[in-house]
Design an enzyme around this catalytic site. Structure first.
Site, mmCIF file in Angstrom:
data_model
loop_
_atom_site.group_PDB
_atom_site.id
_atom_site.type_symbol
_atom_site.label_atom_id
_atom_site.label_comp_id
_atom_site.label_asym_id
_atom_site.label_seq_id
_atom_site.Cartn_x
_atom_site.Cartn_y
_atom_site.Cartn_z
ATOM 1 N N ARG A 1 3.534 11.283 4.386
ATOM 2 C CA ARG A 1 2.560 12.278 3.956
ATOM 3 C C ARG A 1 1.255 11.619 3.547
ATOM 4 N NH1 ARG A 1 7.525 13.480 3.095
ATOM 5 N NH2 ARG A 1 8.330 15.561 3.499
ATOM 6 N N GLY A 2 0.167 12.381 3.672
ATOM 7 C CA GLY A 2 -1.140 11.882 3.311
ATOM 8 C C GLY A 2 -1.360 11.869 1.812
ATOM 9 N N ALA A 3 -2.500 11.295 1.411
ATOM 10 C CA ALA A 3 -2.795 11.126 -0.007
ATOM 11 C C ALA A 3 -2.925 12.464 -0.724
ATOM 12 C CB ALA A 3 -4.078 10.316 -0.174
ATOM 13 N N LYS B 1 -5.968 5.184 6.969
ATOM 14 C CA LYS B 1 -4.939 4.552 7.782
ATOM 15 C C LYS B 1 -5.571 3.515 8.720
ATOM 16 C CE LYS B 1 -1.210 3.661 10.106
ATOM 17 N NZ LYS B 1 -0.450 4.601 10.939
ATOM 18 N N ARG C 1 1.012 4.507 -6.320
ATOM 19 C CA ARG C 1 0.221 4.381 -5.089
ATOM 20 C C ARG C 1 -1.199 3.990 -5.483
ATOM 21 N NH1 ARG C 1 3.256 6.434 -0.708
ATOM 22 N NH2 ARG C 1 1.745 5.249 0.515
ATOM 23 N N ASP D 1 -7.843 8.153 2.356
ATOM 24 C CA ASP D 1 -7.006 7.941 1.180
ATOM 25 C C ASP D 1 -7.868 7.689 -0.047
ATOM 26 O OD1 ASP D 1 -4.975 7.443 3.410
ATOM 27 O OD2 ASP D 1 -3.750 7.348 1.595
#
Length: 440
Positions: free
Chosen positions: A153-155, A346, A204, A335
């Site tokens: 999953r994305g940020a 990415k 993260r 991100d």
């Protein structure tokens, strides 16, 4: 997992929590069911065989939502005895993400609601639930560990999951206080929740949006407190509001980006905000880089294939296609975005953006303003070496998860505040820095 002879006297059931925009689906059991009529529960049913297969059948039969759900995780079974029914239960919990809220009820239920999971835990709420429903939810709920390990999953999505972790813990503390009938213990609650928030911030470190949104929740809780320190009720309210704020900001950022999508678009990796922008903007064609090594671009291409013509291609072919095909815009997520306009995303974003600049193709980064980083330094994560090479040769492996795109290769940043050029970001960063004061 199939029931064995040793537990044949116990009733195995599946319970599926369907999640949409931070809420979960509760169903009220009708008089047509044999147990717990009138109580609220998740999607459930007897597991006569493999629970993993049965749970999808129950979702299909009880909600009609099977095609719009995706499994997040399953959890350890919850075992308990109900003396009133003279029955032992083994509940197999599951969590699914759900794209739709339109439910088609079967005769087993007479009402449904999408609610915060904390409504299950808080006593005297509007929902009298089946036994151990909160325990089952906790077995599949997001955790610090699941957020740290998530490489799909994305940020933006993970930032919402982080707020859910804070919300769920604060909600449980509120429930425990109410059940015990004790006065507020704000200092102890704040210490526990602040430590949880710090662990999330460390989970993260490259994701500025996660930091900013957790910081906002804790700062807002402090500001709302009547006493010197906030307690669980203030943190719960702030986390609930934070989830709403995050979802609205991401949707508005996607709408801002959608306004500039004309003709064909090229993208890479997986970003929920990018997907929403493309669906809303309806470009004529979408080029999607496969995004090695995890190849999450393949799933993106499959998701979009029913809405718009899609060309899936290798990462290495991106520059060539920009030079030879009629690509009107590059659209990527982020991100994190530094105050100077450089974009962390990415790996592959840097090469794609530099190639786009060479071909005079504008690059739009779509991201809520919360993705702006307050830090000068960047902590770039790396992936597992085995994703690139699992052989026996004596060699080093580089598998960076993120790279940094220079600001001069970015045309604009599409946010909920409108389209910002790289020079217009410093004021937003100053606002976000003020949210960090709770930690001192």
């Amino acid at each position: 997992m199939t029931a064995t002879t040793d537990d044949r006297d116990r009733s195995h059931v599946v319970t599926a929590f369907l999640r949409n925009d931070g809420d979960v689906l509760l169903l009220r059991r009708s008089d047509a069911v044999g147990t717990y009529a009138g109580r609220w529960g998740a999607v459930s049913g007897f597991a006569e065989g493999d629970p993993d297969e049965q749970v999808r059948a129950e979702i299909r039969e009880e909600t009609g939502l099977e095609g719009a759900v995706s499994l997040v995780r399953s959890g350890r079974p919850v075992e308990f005895a109900d003396a009133d029914l003279d029955r032992e239960w083994v509940v197999h919990p599951y969590l699914f993400d759900c794209e739709d809220r339109e439910v088609e009820l079967s005769e087993e239920h007479d009402a449904f609601e999408w609610v915060s999971p904390t409504d299950i835990a808080v006593p005297d709420s509007a929902y009298e639930t089946v036994p151990k429903l909160w325990t089952a939810y906790e077995r599949v709920a997001p955790t610090v560990r699941s957020i740290a390990a998530d490489d799909e999953r994305g940020a933006a999505a993970l930032s919402v999951r982080a707020l859910e972790v804070v919300r769920d813990r604060a909600g449980l503390l509120v429930a425990e206080r109410a059940k015990a009938g004790e006065d507020a213990a704000a200092d102890e609650e704040w210490d526990e929740l602040a430590e949880l928030a710090r662990r999330l911030l460390e989970a993260r470190p490259s994701m500025a949006v996660l930091r900013n949104r957790v910081n906002r929740t804790m700062a807002d809780a402090e500001a709302a407190a009547d006493a010197d320190r906030a307690g669980a009720p203030e943190v719960l309210d702030a986390a609930l509001a934070g989830v709403d704020h995050a979802l609205e900001a991401d949707a508005e950022a996607a709408a801002t980006a959608a306004d500039v999508l004309e003709g064909s678009v090229m993208t890479l990796s997986r970003s929920g905000t990018v997907l929403e922008a493309i669906r809303s903007g309806a470009p004529s064609r979408v080029f999607v880089a496969e995004s090695r090594p995890a190849r999450e671009g393949v799933a993106v291409a499959e998701t979009l294939a029913g809405d718009v013509p899609v060309t899936l291609h290798t990462d290495a072919a991106a520059a060539h296609l920009l030079a030879t095909e009629d690509v009107d815009r590059v659209l990527v997520g982020a991100d994190a975005i530094r105050a100077d306009g450089a974009v962390v995303n990415k790996t592959g974003t840097r090469a794609l953006s530099i190639a786009a600049a060479r071909e005079d193709v504008p690059v739009t980064v779509v991201a809520a303003a919360d993705k702006l980083s307050t830090r000068e330094e960047l902590n770039l994560e790396s992936g597992d070496r085995s994703a690139v090479y699992d052989g026996d040769a004596d060699l080093d492996v580089a598998n960076p998860t993120f790279d940094v795109t220079p600001a001069d290769c970015v045309t604009e940043v599409a946010t909920e505040r409108g389209r910002l050029d790289p020079e217009g970001l410093e004021d937003v960063v100053a606002e976000l820095r003020e949210l960090e004061d709770w930690r001192s």
